[in-house]
Design a protein around this motif. Structure first.
Motif, PDB file in Angstrom:
ATOM      1  N   LYS A 352       0.825  -1.207   0.000  1.00 52.00           N
ATOM      2  CA  LYS A 352       0.000   0.000   0.000  1.00 52.00           C
ATOM      3  C   LYS A 352       0.859   1.256   0.000  1.00 52.00           C
ATOM      4  O   LYS A 352       0.555   2.231  -0.710  1.00 52.00           O
ATOM      5  N   ARG A 353       1.947   1.250   0.753  1.00 52.48           N
ATOM      6  CA  ARG A 353       2.809   2.439   0.819  1.00 52.48           C
ATOM      7  C   ARG A 353       3.444   2.732  -0.535  1.00 52.48           C
ATOM      8  O   ARG A 353       3.526   3.880  -0.967  1.00 52.48           O
ATOM      9  N   TYR A 354       3.923   1.682  -1.203  1.00 52.56           N
ATOM     10  CA  TYR A 354       4.490   1.891  -2.531  1.00 52.56           C
ATOM     11  C   TYR A 354       3.422   2.433  -3.496  1.00 52.56           C
ATOM     12  O   TYR A 354       3.683   3.339  -4.290  1.00 52.56           O
ATOM     13  N   SER A 355       2.227   1.876  -3.432  1.00 47.93           N
ATOM     14  CA  SER A 355       1.159   2.284  -4.354  1.00 47.93           C
ATOM     15  C   SER A 355       0.746   3.726  -4.137  1.00 47.93           C
ATOM     16  O   SER A 355       0.286   4.400  -5.069  1.00 47.93           O
ATOM     17  N   THR A 364       3.996  -4.832  -7.610  1.00 42.96           N
ATOM     18  CA  THR A 364       3.657  -6.215  -7.272  1.00 42.96           C
ATOM     19  C   THR A 364       4.692  -6.743  -6.287  1.00 42.96           C
ATOM     20  O   THR A 364       5.859  -6.362  -6.338  1.00 42.96           O
ATOM     21  N   ILE A 365       4.234  -7.606  -5.391  1.00 42.76           N
ATOM     22  CA  ILE A 365       5.139  -8.273  -4.446  1.00 42.76           C
ATOM     23  C   ILE A 365       4.987  -9.774  -4.657  1.00 42.76           C
ATOM     24  O   ILE A 365       3.902 -10.334  -4.428  1.00 42.76           O
ATOM     25  N   GLN A 366       6.036 -10.382  -5.116  1.00 43.93           N
ATOM     26  CA  GLN A 366       6.029 -11.812  -5.416  1.00 43.93           C
ATOM     27  C   GLN A 366       6.761 -12.570  -4.314  1.00 43.93           C
ATOM     28  O   GLN A 366       7.893 -12.247  -3.960  1.00 43.93           O
ATOM     29  N   MET A 367       6.104 -13.605  -3.768  1.00 41.16           N
ATOM     30  CA  MET A 367       6.682 -14.426  -2.720  1.00 41.16           C
ATOM     31  C   MET A 367       7.218 -15.715  -3.359  1.00 41.16           C
ATOM     32  O   MET A 367       6.489 -16.412  -4.072  1.00 41.16           O
ATOM     33  N   VAL A 368       8.463 -16.034  -3.094  1.00 41.07           N
ATOM     34  CA  VAL A 368       9.094 -17.216  -3.691  1.00 41.07           C
ATOM     35  C   VAL A 368       9.654 -18.091  -2.560  1.00 41.07           C
ATOM     36  O   VAL A 368      10.742 -17.828  -2.020  1.00 41.07           O
ATOM     37  N   LYS A 385       8.455  -5.690  -7.137  1.00 48.45           N
ATOM     38  CA  LYS A 385       8.663  -5.251  -8.512  1.00 48.45           C
ATOM     39  C   LYS A 385       7.937  -3.923  -8.736  1.00 48.45           C
ATOM     40  O   LYS A 385       6.694  -3.863  -8.684  1.00 48.45           O
ATOM     41  N   LEU A 386       8.730  -2.874  -8.954  1.00 45.43           N
ATOM     42  CA  LEU A 386       8.209  -1.513  -9.102  1.00 45.43           C
ATOM     43  C   LEU A 386       8.376  -1.067 -10.558  1.00 45.43           C
ATOM     44  O   LEU A 386       9.480  -1.097 -11.094  1.00 45.43           O
ATOM     45  N   THR A 387       7.282  -0.672 -11.162  1.00 48.52           N
ATOM     46  CA  THR A 387       7.316  -0.151 -12.532  1.00 48.52           C
ATOM     47  C   THR A 387       7.090   1.355 -12.474  1.00 48.52           C
ATOM     48  O   THR A 387       5.981   1.795 -12.129  1.00 48.52           O
ATOM     49  N   PRO A 388       8.110   2.164 -12.757  1.00 45.77           N
ATOM     50  CA  PRO A 388       7.966   3.621 -12.633  1.00 45.77           C
ATOM     51  C   PRO A 388       6.962   4.179 -13.635  1.00 45.77           C
ATOM     52  O   PRO A 388       6.838   3.692 -14.770  1.00 45.77           O
ATOM     53  N   ALA A 389       6.234   5.171 -13.210  1.00 44.69           N
ATOM     54  CA  ALA A 389       5.386   5.935 -14.128  1.00 44.69           C
ATOM     55  C   ALA A 389       6.250   6.956 -14.865  1.00 44.69           C
ATOM     56  O   ALA A 389       7.431   7.145 -14.535  1.00 44.69           O
ATOM     57  N   LYS A 390       5.658   7.597 -15.842  1.00 52.47           N
ATOM     58  CA  LYS A 390       6.389   8.630 -16.562  1.00 52.47           C
ATOM     59  C   LYS A 390       6.818   9.714 -15.580  1.00 52.47           C
ATOM     60  O   LYS A 390       6.002  10.270 -14.848  1.00 52.47           O
TER      61      LYS A 390
END
Length: 830
Positions: A352-355, A364-368, A385-390
């Protein structure tokens, strides 16, 4: 439009509705019946029966034609369309659609599924076909109600539908007679947890359980308990546990309307290594956090190949070239750390904080889970996994605005950098240029056409640059002190604004520093603190307007239009219980308090600064304002369904000037009327109190220090784009203290109730998804500016006619009853 003309509209529509309804029944095939409505009648219910009738009605397979209050508007529209011509227009529309799609196909455009004509639009989009009774659907609806009541604990219920016809057997009401019987209650709740380690937590499970003995059996509550137990163990390391492992065994033969519940938490089954084609159960695994990878430039649409890894605070920051977010910010946001026991709530909070940063397009947070066991512990690695916006953009935003009852056309030139230093710091540079239709502060016009022309005459020019810098924390507090709050933001801004109006030119210079955060995410409690709001307002009155102020001999108004300086602090809290786009009931409540001038006055007093001839201190030749101001805005929303709803609003505010400046500044004063207030009046034309301008029929300078306002609105949808509303508004503004040149303008306990203005009307709303355009036509029911005995719409206006003649003899031909006001607005009024 006069009151008589306005009354003719609903009378005409009533006649149309009655004749159309009769036609609908008359044209039904033999043996069919018009399905008028359905209702639920509950018999022999126990005192604790609490199943709402609406819940049962929502299960019905057949719905009657929907109503707008008492009127089946959509059905009436359907009946008014000629059906023979409708079929012909459908054929023509299909032929045109084929030709259009051929052209669109050649151009590579998306094909249209359907082409409407105006008849199909009114008959099928706005209109609603006649609801004909279907007994098979009625029977199925009763069965659905029976199943639903069983899920709510009424195992022995009966639902018997009754068809109530009129004498001609062509109209029918469906009554569902519900005999719920006595509900079954929970007697004993036992836990069977196959995993011995997990079973040790049974006392804590019972403590946190939402189940209670003696409560009515409810399958929905039992399912909520499954979620509750899953969350309980997810927060204690059991990463792989899902609610599918949790089941119930209910036995109701144990006594008189009682149920024993056995909660069974089973172990996972895996293939046996010793016996082929067989399964064995194993204990649930408790996981600990392993490596934490933060991918700052993840992109699923391209070949993702990071080149560098940075170790920071126990995390591995993976990036290409330079991390898009600084390691310090990542460490601040991170809610869990390597070596800790896995806890779902910490992972969710981190997500939530990242969003909420506003600089990421996707998170997204992937658990392995690891295959190997290390020192007897199960480990799960996490990949954030963080995908930057413009990062930055420049755009021009044309806008149609509505401020204080004035319409305007504006253009915003905006440059924004969402992540200027890598710490999610945002920098916005904006220049606004526009024209606005402002009312001149004095007018003798009194027709609706004058009001419409005034609303659209662009006579005000405005230009203003603004620079805003935002931080994702509450500066100067450290990140650790503010990370528990949701969406913490600090903002500092500097702005300059020049506005040229018909009556004066105004310049505003402002510096502002504020905090904004959500203190209670569950209740959505948002707190805003303006620590510094420093403004210098300079006003250059036109000669005509200055002469008007001098001739008016109104010290209150004259002091409101003078140069002043404001140094204020504001604290406001907003509670909003809306959690979904459609929610049956929710509320919005905002309360705020503002203090201005106290700190400046203290500094000036310590410095022993001199006072002018009016007893006020000045800074650079400008007096600073000193006042306290409170306001509250309460809104209650009650939605019948997604197409019909009621809204109540209650607003109250008061401002108390004192010390250095004896009046509230104009922009901090209260006004009434306009499209967001009492819509039967134009903005700033109502009040204060029952005072009346002796020089003009209508003035646009009515401001006050106290405001009370209540609104009621019934909203309903004709189509997704066209909405209608019926509204009633009431309220007024007042001054705190009596003034000799403004009789009856002050607030008194024995007079204010009789000075409440009341207006009503109808509104049309055009929903363009991006914004909503609103047209509200209001009419005055009670006008406090008239004397007692003439204030209500239907009362004679002898004294008011005398007043009109004293200003201009031409007013004797103007009707004094039922003058309507058209207000144009953007968005809902509340």
């Amino acid at each position: 439009m006069s009151a008589k003309g306005l009354i003719k509209i609903p009378v005409y529509l009533l006649c149309v509705a009655l004749f159309s309804a009769c036609g609908a029944v008359r044209n039904l095939p033999e043996g069919d019946a018009f399905f008028r409505r359905h209702e639920v009648k509950v018999h022999d219910a126990s005192l604790d029966y609490n199943v709402p009738d609406d819940d049962l009605i929502s299960l019905t397979r057949q719905k009657p034609n929907r109503r707008i209050l008492w009127w089946r508007f959509n059905h009436t529209v359907y009946l008014m369309v000629n059906k023979k011509k409708l079929e012909g227009s459908k054929v023509q529309a299909a032929e045109r659609c084929v030709k259009k799609n051929e052209r669109r196909k050649r151009k590579g455009k998306e094909l249209k599924e359907k082409c409407n004509t105006w008849r199909t639009f009114w008959a099928e989009t706005v209109g609603e076909a006649t609801a004909v009774l279907d007994t098979a659907k009625v029977t199925k609806s009763a069965q659905q109600m029976n199943v639903y009541l069983q899920k709510k604990g009424y195992f022995d219920n009966k639902v018997l539908p009754e068809l109530v016809y009129n004498e001609k057997k062509n109209k029918c009401i469906v009554v569902y007679h519900v005999y719920p019987s006595q509900p079954y209650r929970l007697r004993k709740i036992t836990y069977t947890i196959e995993d011995a380690v997990m079973a040790a937590s049974t006392p804590q499970l019972r403590k946190n359980s939402i189940l209670d003995s003696a409560m009515v059996f409810d399958l929905d509550v039992l399912d909520d308990e499954r979620d509750n137990i899953t969350t309980f163990y997810n927060n204690r390391g059991y990463y792989e546990l899902t609610k599918d492992y949790i089941n119930y065994d209910a036995r109701k033969e144990v006594g008189d309307h009682q149920v024993d519940i056995e909660l069974i938490l089973s172990r996972p089954l895996v293939a046996s290594t010793e016996f082929p084609d067989s399964l064995v159960s194993i204990p649930h695994k408790k996981y600990f956090i392993g490596d934490i990878y933060v991918h700052t430039d993840f992109d699923a649409t391209q070949n993702y190949a990071p080149t560098d890894t940075l170790l920071y605070d126990g995390m591995k920051v993976v990036y290409t070239r330079t991390p898009s977010l600084t390691p310090q910010l990542i460490s601040c946001i991170q809610g869990y750390h390597s070596g800790e026991l896995f806890q779902r709530e910490k992972v969710d909070k981190t997500y939530k904080r990242y969003s909420q940063l506003g600089v990421l397009r996707a998170t997204t947070i992937q658990m392995v889970p690891r295959q190997e066991i290390i020192n007897g512990l199960y480990i799960v690695d996490t990949h954030i996994k963080l995908t930057p916006a413009k990062k930055q953009y420049f755009r021009i935003e044309p806008q149609v605005t509505h401020r204080s009852g004035n319409m305007g056309v504006y253009g915003n030139l905006l440059y924004s950098n969402r992540n200027i230093f890598g710490g999610a710091e945002a920098l916005d540079a904006r220049v606004i240029v526009g024209l606005e239709a402002s009312q001149t502060l004095v007018s003798s016009g009194n027709t609706t056409s004058d009001a419409i022309r005034r609303n659209f005459q662009l006579n005000t020019f405005e230009i203003g640059p603004e620079l805003t810098y935002r931080l994702p924390r509450l500066w100067p507090l450290s990140c650790d002190r503010t990370k528990r709050s949701s969406e913490p933001t600090s903002a500092v801004s500097a702005a300059f604004n020049y506005q040229s109006r018909p009556d004066y030119a105004r310049t505003l210079s402002q510096i502002k520093f504020s905090w904004n955060f959500i203190e209670n995410p569950t209740k959505v409690t948002r707190v805003t603190v303006d620590w510094v709001d420093f403004s210098i307002i300079k006003i250059d009155n036109s000669i005509a307007f200055q002469n008007f102020l001098d001739n008016l001999n109104d010290a209150f108004l004259a002091n409101s239009y003078q140069n002043h300086l404001i140094h204020a602090e504001t604290f406001s809290v907003t509670w909003n219980s809306q959690k979904a786009r459609f929610q049956r009931n929710y509320f919005y409540w905002r309360a705020g308090v503002t203090e201005a001038g106290l700190i400046l006055n203290g500094i000036m007093h310590l410095a022993n600064a001199p006072k002018d001839e009016q007893g006020s201190r000045q800074i650079a030749g400008i007096r600073f304002a000193q006042f306290g101001r409170i306001e509250q805005d309460l809104r209650l929303y009650f939605n019948v369904n997604e197409k019909n709803g009621f809204v109540w609003r209650l607003y109250g505010g008061a401002g108390v000037p004192y010390g250095n400046l004896k009046v509230l500044p104009f922009e901090k004063s209260f006004f009434s009327g306009g499209s967001n207030g009492i819509r039967a009046w134009q903005a700033r034309t109502l009040g204060p109190g029952s005072s009346r301008d002796s020089t003009a029929v209508r003035s646009f300078n009515n401001i006050g220090e106290i405001k009370l306002e209540g609104n009621f609105e019934y909203r309903f949808k004709m189509t997704e784009m066209f909405n209608l509303a019926l509204f009633v508004d009431a309220g007024n503004i007042w001054l705190l203290n009596p003034l000799s040149d403004r009789p009856n303008a002050d607030f008194t306990s024995d007079r204010f109730v009789s000075e409440i203005a009341i207006g009503t009307g109808i509104g049309l709303r055009l929903n363009f998804d991006i914004f909503l355009v609103r047209l509200d036509l209001g009419i005055k029911l009670k006008d406090p500016s008239k004397v007692q005995g003439e204030r209500w719409l239907w009362e004679p206006k002898d004294e008011y006619l005398t007043y009109l003649k004293s200003i201009d003899d031409s007013y004797v031909t103007v009707p004094t009853n039922g003058r309507t006001v058209l207000n144009l607005g953007i968005g809902f009024p509340f």
